[in-house]
Design a protein around this motif. Structure first.
Motif, mmCIF file in Angstrom:
data_model
loop_
_atom_site.group_PDB
_atom_site.id
_atom_site.type_symbol
_atom_site.label_atom_id
_atom_site.label_comp_id
_atom_site.label_asym_id
_atom_site.label_seq_id
_atom_site.Cartn_x
_atom_site.Cartn_y
_atom_site.Cartn_z
ATOM 1 N N TRP A 73 38.914 54.771 37.167
ATOM 2 C CA TRP A 73 38.464 53.388 36.982
ATOM 3 C C TRP A 73 39.589 52.433 36.631
ATOM 4 O O TRP A 73 39.405 51.226 36.685
ATOM 5 C CB TRP A 73 37.384 53.316 35.899
ATOM 6 N N THR A 74 40.727 52.941 36.223
ATOM 7 C CA THR A 74 41.837 52.038 35.918
ATOM 8 C C THR A 74 42.999 52.320 36.864
ATOM 9 O O THR A 74 44.151 52.231 36.496
ATOM 10 C CB THR A 74 42.308 52.209 34.473
ATOM 11 N N TRP B 226 37.504 59.354 34.491
ATOM 12 C CA TRP B 226 38.129 58.519 33.459
ATOM 13 C C TRP B 226 39.323 57.735 33.980
ATOM 14 O O TRP B 226 39.446 56.535 33.743
ATOM 15 C CB TRP B 226 38.522 59.439 32.303
ATOM 16 N N GLY C 68 33.141 52.114 33.667
ATOM 17 C CA GLY C 68 34.435 51.488 33.906
ATOM 18 C C GLY C 68 35.349 51.569 32.697
ATOM 19 O O GLY C 68 36.504 51.874 32.807
ATOM 20 N N PHE C 69 34.811 51.299 31.509
ATOM 21 C CA PHE C 69 35.606 51.340 30.286
ATOM 22 C C PHE C 69 36.827 50.426 30.421
ATOM 23 O O PHE C 69 37.972 50.880 30.366
ATOM 24 C CB PHE C 69 36.029 52.782 29.994
ATOM 25 N N PHE D 146 31.492 60.035 33.522
ATOM 26 C CA PHE D 146 32.447 59.260 32.729
ATOM 27 C C PHE D 146 33.771 60.004 32.565
ATOM 28 O O PHE D 146 34.837 59.495 32.889
ATOM 29 C CB PHE D 146 31.790 58.995 31.372
ATOM 30 N N TRP E 121 30.031 51.092 30.747
ATOM 31 C CA TRP E 121 30.481 52.358 30.148
ATOM 32 C C TRP E 121 31.293 53.198 31.105
ATOM 33 O O TRP E 121 32.258 53.842 30.685
ATOM 34 C CB TRP E 121 29.290 53.148 29.606
ATOM 35 N N ARG F 12 40.771 50.308 25.644
ATOM 36 C CA ARG F 12 39.519 50.560 26.357
ATOM 37 C C ARG F 12 38.411 50.873 25.367
ATOM 38 O O ARG F 12 37.287 50.399 25.506
ATOM 39 C CB ARG F 12 39.695 51.722 27.337
#
Lengths: 508, 186
Positions: B41-42, B38, A123-124, B34, A121, A65
């Motif tokens: 988002w995945t 963290w 989502g990374f 962010f 940024w 990432r």
């Protein structure tokens, strides 16, 4: 030529203005911010690779990432917006027009960048800046991957809008007394790179949509399980992004064409050969995309075509280098900071180009494919040439933008440290690739040679990091407290500048 | 731009400070979002993954299990020249590739035996040309770990959504050479 402040205005008026210098300033601040953010990620990557094993990053997915966003940020959020910043400031002045051709479109093109940057940024994503299927389709976790796809889509639209604006400004809005041959080379560089953007970007825009529908499972363009072809994505991707390399490098060369004659106190050796080389470079940029894909099982004929197509970029690049050298020859050169960056950039441009020529030979390419050689090679281009030209030009613009002079000593220290660091990182990475280290790895076996070279590279990266801190302090301090610059001759070069665009329009 | 008759405005510390405050403010707000999100988002797979596994279109609907149990035996056989593969009997003979009709929710057990000379594997698929997506966990062995000659195996599963499916040999190519039969869910 005060570019920022026609008269003192509230900050929000600058932010939401459509005037070309204001939009240019917004582009500049955004791009420099992302330079530092992307650079910080690079330092994390290098710190992790200082020793084999996992040190500061917990797992390989986090590492993926980080380097995905590092690459995406520095290419799409630093280099491209920086070029747009320079173009916004200088192209209308150089073609003697009051503004860009479509000021509102210009502002829209800028304001597409912040939402796209937020998508990328936040989502990374983890699938590298290539987003290569099938990984990007069936394995990359969402919503990060989808956010990256949308972010890049928005940035593509922004680039196309910017390109249209530059082309119309230069071709239709230039002063009627000025022939195309008199248009300065920096403006020519924006004309040619904008034409490349217009031709190249739609292919990737289509590929991004296909990637998205493949991820949703409604199509199978690149999904082998559904009869698709991942190699087709690579063709579409590189048809856009090999020319994109030239979109980045052509404005950087244009910036060097601005700096080098000024600081050599001589006219450009050959204006017309510069124009010719720009046009030639923009055409041959489309003849080499598949050299990224020699290892995908192409036929010998295809490989030969793309090998020759790649080598076709050499004469045009060499014309630029000869032009620079011949301009400096017998000039009374003043090695102020911008000139040092430009000359350093030319030296590294030559080194990177030499590596590229070697690499375009297919037999060697099979050795170096997906190894650290490739990382060293393209970083030498994007950092050593494009970022060097850009940072040099930022120093050059600084007094015109702020009305204040940067600290010359700090600028020179910045250059020297960054140059040493760049050579340490990226020359070493070439050799590391020949020793067999694959790219995009989070851990590596403890071969003594690999460890030694990785440590040299990491040390170099830290030196660049220190130089960038000096740069940041210099920019912030000097923009508020720097000594007022003489706007007619901020670099004390004496005499008259060679301003081709003011030839018929002297200080009025 | 003559400096004699034009006032030059230069950037002041206050303006630089304002600009820095704006940039840093955006970075701090963005950084909070962010880091707090963290992992989010995945957190999910692309929809194509579920579609490829057949989980959406052919899935067993909850609460439809009928309790009925069906058992059947199948033998993998090959023609002497290895050009034709089939279940139970070669094409043209009695009992070649028998057709099965079950109800959605029935529990089905397949027992298979490899009476041929090459390796085989068993599974039920929606598309006989794509033998990778075995449905309902109905696989016996796999192309990577197949049933060897003379050996066998069995599997019990619940038939999913109604439709026409195929029981096939999941070793690539074998279904196209004839090792497939209809499995109809009503």
């Amino acid at each position: 030529m005060v570019l920022e402040l026609q008269k003192p205005r509230p900050v929000w008026q600058i932010m939401f203005s459509t005037h070309h210098t204001d939009v240019g300033l917004m582009y500049l601040i955004t791009s420099v911010t992302f330079l530092f953010m992307g650079g910080a990620l690079a330092l994390i990557i290098r710190a992790e690779l200082f020793l084999p094993g996992s040190q500061i990053i917990a797992d390989s997915m986090t590492f993926n990432r980080i380097f995905t966003v590092h690459g995406t940020t520095l290419i799409f959020l630093f280099l491209l917006p920086f070029a747009s910043a320079v173009g916004n400031y200088f192209v209308p002045i150089m073609v003697r027009y009051k503004d860009m051709a479509y000021p509102k479109l210009n502002a829209i093109a800028f304001w597409m960048i912040p939402p796209a940057a937020a998508l990328i940024w936040l989502g990374f994503a983890d699938f590298t800046w290539y987003a290569t299927p099938p990984y990007s389709i069936i394995s990359a976790p969402g919503p990060a991957a989808d956010m990256w796809i949308f972010g890049l889509k928005i940035l593509g639209v922004s680039s196309v809008l910017g390109a249209i604006n530059f082309i119309v400004t230069i071709l239709k809005c230039k002063h009627p007394d000025m022939s195309m041959g008199q248009v300065p080379l920096l403006a020519w560089s924006f004309l040619t790179s904008s034409l490349i953007v217009l031709v190249a970007i739609p292919t990737f825009a289509a590929a991004l949509l296909m990637l998205l529908t493949d991820r949703l499972g409604v199509s199978g363009f690149f999904n082998p399980a559904m009869g698709g072809d991942p190699i087709a994505y690579q063709h579409l991707f590189w048809f856009t992004f090999h020319p994109e390399v030239y979109v980045l490098v052509i404005p950087a060369i244009g910036m060097m064409y601005e700096i080098i004659p000024r600081f050599s106190r001589k006219p450009i050796f050959s204006h017309s050969s510069g124009i010719f080389a720009f046009v030639l470079l923009s055409m041959v940029s489309f003849s080499s995309w598949a050299h990224h894909m020699y290892a995908t099982g192409m036929s010998f004929t295809e490989k030969t075509v793309f090998m020759i197509g790649t080598l076709a970029a050499v004469p045009a690049s060499a014309m630029h280098v000869f032009n620079f050298v011949a301009t400096m020859w017998n000039g009374r050169i003043k090695f102020a900071t911008p000139m040092m960056w430009a000359v350093g950039g030319i030296a590294l441009f030559f080194s990177a180009g030499a590596g590229g020529v070697v690499n375009s030979a297919m037999p060697l390419d099979f050795q170096t494919h997906d190894s650290y050689w490739v990382v060293g090679h393209f970083h030498l281009f994007v950092m050593g040439t494009i970022a060097f030209g850009s940072i040099g030009f930022l120093y050059y613009m600084f007094p015109y933008i702020t009305g204040r002079m940067y600290n010359e000593k700090m600028g020179q220290v910045h250059f020297i440290l960054a140059f040493i660091g760049t050579v340490m990182v990226f020359f070493t990475q070439h050799v590391l690739g020949l020793y067999g280290m694959p790219r995009r790895v989070f851990d590596y076996p403890p071969f003594p040679e690999w460890i030694a070279m990785n440590q040299i590279a990491t040390t170099g990266a830290m030196i660049i990091g220190v130089s960038m801190v000096i740069f940041l302090i210099n920019m912030i301090h000097s923009s508020g407290k720097g000594k007022p610059s003489d706007l007619n001759d901020p670099f004390n070069l004496g005499g008259k500048y060679y301003w081709p665009y003011e030839a018929k329009n002297p200080h009025h | 731009m003559n400096q004699e008759n034009q006032t030059i405005y230069r950037t002041s510390s206050a303006r630089t400070g304002k600009m820095l405050a704006i940039v840093l403010g955006i970075c701090i707000v963005g950084g909070v979002i962010f880091f707090s999100m963290w992992d989010y988002w995945t957190s999910y797979q692309a929809p194509v993954v579920a579609k490829m596994a057949g989980e959406t279109e052919h899935a067993v609907k909850p609460g439809v299990v009928t309790g009925k149990h069906i058992e059947s035996n199948l033998k993998f056989i090959e023609s002497p020249d290895f050009k034709t593969f089939a279940f139970n009997a070669l094409p043209g003979e009695e009992g070649n590739n028998p057709e099965f009709k079950v109800k959605s929710g029935d529990e089905v057990t397949f027992s298979v035996k490899n009476n041929g000379k090459s390796f085989h594997a068993f599974g039920i698929v929606a598309d006989p040309e794509n033998v990778n997506n075995v449905l309902w966990k109905s696989a016996i062995a796999a192309p990577t770990n197949p049933i060897k000659p003379g050996q066998g195996g069995s599997v019990t599963f619940i038939a999913g959504a109604p439709g026409t499916y195929y029981y096939v040999c999941t070793v690539p190519g074998h279904a196209l050479q004839g090792m497939k039969g209809s499995f109809i869910v009503e």
